[in-house]
Motif scaffolding. Structure first.
Motif, PDB file in Angstrom:
ATOM      1  N   GLN A  84       4.855   4.191  -8.369  1.00 29.49           N
ATOM      2  CA  GLN A  84       5.099   2.692  -8.509  1.00 29.49           C
ATOM      3  C   GLN A  84       4.142   2.170  -9.701  1.00 29.49           C
ATOM      4  OE1 GLN A  84       4.379   1.562  -4.470  1.00 29.49           O
ATOM      5  NE2 GLN A  84       6.430   2.609  -3.884  1.00 29.49           N
ATOM      6  N   ASP A  85       4.768   1.108 -10.110  1.00 24.72           N
ATOM      7  CA  ASP A  85       3.871   0.281 -11.138  1.00 24.72           C
ATOM      8  C   ASP A  85       3.074  -0.642 -10.300  1.00 24.72           C
ATOM      9  OD1 ASP A  85       2.924  -0.606 -13.440  1.00 24.72           O
ATOM     10  OD2 ASP A  85       4.323  -1.862 -13.852  1.00 24.72           O
ATOM     11  N   ARG A  86       1.991   0.017  -9.684  1.00 22.17           N
ATOM     12  CA  ARG A  86       1.130  -0.787  -9.029  1.00 22.17           C
ATOM     13  C   ARG A  86      -0.482  -1.062  -9.574  1.00 22.17           C
ATOM     14  NH1 ARG A  86       1.544   1.885  -3.117  1.00 22.17           N
ATOM     15  NH2 ARG A  86       0.200   0.138  -2.588  1.00 22.17           N
ATOM     16  N   LYS A  87      -1.036  -1.990  -9.522  1.00 24.50           N
ATOM     17  CA  LYS A  87      -2.337  -2.418 -10.159  1.00 24.50           C
ATOM     18  C   LYS A  87      -3.092  -2.938  -9.085  1.00 24.50           C
ATOM     19  CE  LYS A  87      -0.614  -3.684 -14.701  1.00 24.50           C
ATOM     20  NZ  LYS A  87      -0.549  -4.604 -15.941  1.00 24.50           N
ATOM     21  N   PHE A  88      -4.000  -2.145  -8.840  1.00 27.26           N
ATOM     22  CA  PHE A  88      -5.074  -2.341  -7.727  1.00 27.26           C
ATOM     23  C   PHE A  88      -6.358  -3.222  -8.247  1.00 27.26           C
ATOM     24  CE2 PHE A  88      -2.605   1.549  -5.933  1.00 27.26           C
ATOM     25  CZ  PHE A  88      -2.467   0.965  -4.962  1.00 27.26           C
ATOM     26  N   LEU A  89      -6.536  -4.095  -7.283  1.00 26.19           N
ATOM     27  CA  LEU A  89      -7.790  -4.657  -7.721  1.00 26.19           C
ATOM     28  C   LEU A  89      -9.158  -3.947  -6.988  1.00 26.19           C
ATOM     29  CD1 LEU A  89      -6.937  -8.432  -7.117  1.00 26.19           C
ATOM     30  CD2 LEU A  89      -7.227  -7.154  -9.359  1.00 26.19           C
ATOM     31  N   HIS A  90      -8.599  -3.396  -6.035  1.00 27.30           N
ATOM     32  CA  HIS A  90      -9.551  -2.403  -4.928  1.00 27.30           C
ATOM     33  C   HIS A  90      -8.609  -1.682  -4.368  1.00 27.30           C
ATOM     34  CE1 HIS A  90     -12.880  -0.825  -2.478  1.00 27.30           C
ATOM     35  NE2 HIS A  90     -12.067  -1.188  -1.495  1.00 27.30           N
ATOM     36  N   HIS A  91      -8.776   0.051  -4.552  1.00 28.19           N
ATOM     37  CA  HIS A  91      -8.093   0.722  -3.902  1.00 28.19           C
ATOM     38  C   HIS A  91      -9.164   1.489  -2.778  1.00 28.19           C
ATOM     39  CE1 HIS A  91      -4.619   3.442  -3.244  1.00 28.19           C
ATOM     40  NE2 HIS A  91      -5.779   4.500  -3.620  1.00 28.19           N
ATOM     41  N   GLY A  92      -9.131   1.295  -1.538  1.00 24.62           N
ATOM     42  CA  GLY A  92     -10.101   1.904  -0.552  1.00 24.62           C
ATOM     43  C   GLY A  92      -9.260   2.570   0.497  1.00 24.62           C
ATOM     44  N   ILE A  93      -8.049   2.619   0.574  1.00 25.65           N
ATOM     45  CA  ILE A  93      -7.239   3.406   1.476  1.00 25.65           C
ATOM     46  C   ILE A  93      -6.957   4.895   1.103  1.00 25.65           C
ATOM     47  CG2 ILE A  93      -5.250   3.447   2.777  1.00 25.65           C
ATOM     48  CD1 ILE A  93      -4.679   0.479   2.621  1.00 25.65           C
ATOM     49  N   GLY A  94      -7.719   5.863   2.111  1.00 25.52           N
ATOM     50  CA  GLY A  94      -7.684   6.868   1.609  1.00 25.52           C
ATOM     51  C   GLY A  94      -6.246   7.367   1.883  1.00 25.52           C
ATOM     52  N   ASN A  95      -5.655   7.969   0.857  1.00 23.20           N
ATOM     53  CA  ASN A  95      -4.425   8.738   1.258  1.00 23.20           C
ATOM     54  C   ASN A  95      -4.227   9.800   0.543  1.00 23.20           C
ATOM     55  OD1 ASN A  95      -1.404   8.331   1.366  1.00 23.20           O
ATOM     56  ND2 ASN A  95      -0.852   7.419  -0.252  1.00 23.20           N
TER      57      ASN A  95
END
Length: 163
Positions: A84-95
């Motif tokens: 997906q065309d997603r832009k994270f400001l913060h990516h903290g969820i462990g996936n």
């Protein structure tokens, strides 16, 4: 990790080779952080335990629990997600995928598991077989078959022959 030489222990014990194997299987703290997913281990009584693991974002189909030879292994597998065309400001969820193993003591069994509100709960119980539990042995009056009793019989027999 520093490994221990247990050979002096094995000179005076029998059947403790499993102890050496368990020590060899301990995780090496220099391998990196082992914190995903976070978990708690609780004691619920003398012989009851619970492991609670935070598995937010995982469904029941993504989790697998296996118990084999005193080792409980919990595995989480994330499927392929469409890009997906997603832009994270913060990516903290462990996936990410994980595998967490727990070495269980003898006679500890898994009684059930549940997934609710992002927490996986695994219940454990220790069931020691009756033949392995301590038991009281009644002491009966001896029949004189021990060494002291045989000596007394010999002395009494020699006295009766002399008379």
């Amino acid at each position: 990790m520093t490994r221990f030489d247990l050979s002096p222990l094995f000179r005076s014990t029998v059947g403790f080779d499993r102890l050496a194997r368990l020590l060899d299987e301990l995780p090496d703290p220099t391998d990196g952080p082992h914190s995903y997913p976070p978990y708690d281990i609780e004691t619920l009584g003398d012989d009851r335990y619970r492991i609670t693991m935070a598995v937010a974002g995982f469904t029941q189909d993504m989790l697998d629990i296996e118990f084999h030879e005193n080792r409980l292994t919990i595995t989480g597998t994330v499927g392929e997600t469409p890009k997906q065309d997603r832009k994270f400001l913060h990516h903290g969820i462990g996936n990410r995928n994980f595998e967490r193993s727990f070495q269980l003591d003898d006679h500890v069994k898994v009684t059930g598991a549940a997934l609710k509100d992002g927490l996986l709960t695994v219940n454990l119980i220790r069931e020691i077989p009756q033949e392995l539990k301590p038991r009281r042995i009644e002491i009966q009056k001896g029949s004189g078959d021990n060494l002291l009793g045989k000596a007394k019989k010999m002395i009494e027999g020699s006295k009766s022959k002399a008379a």
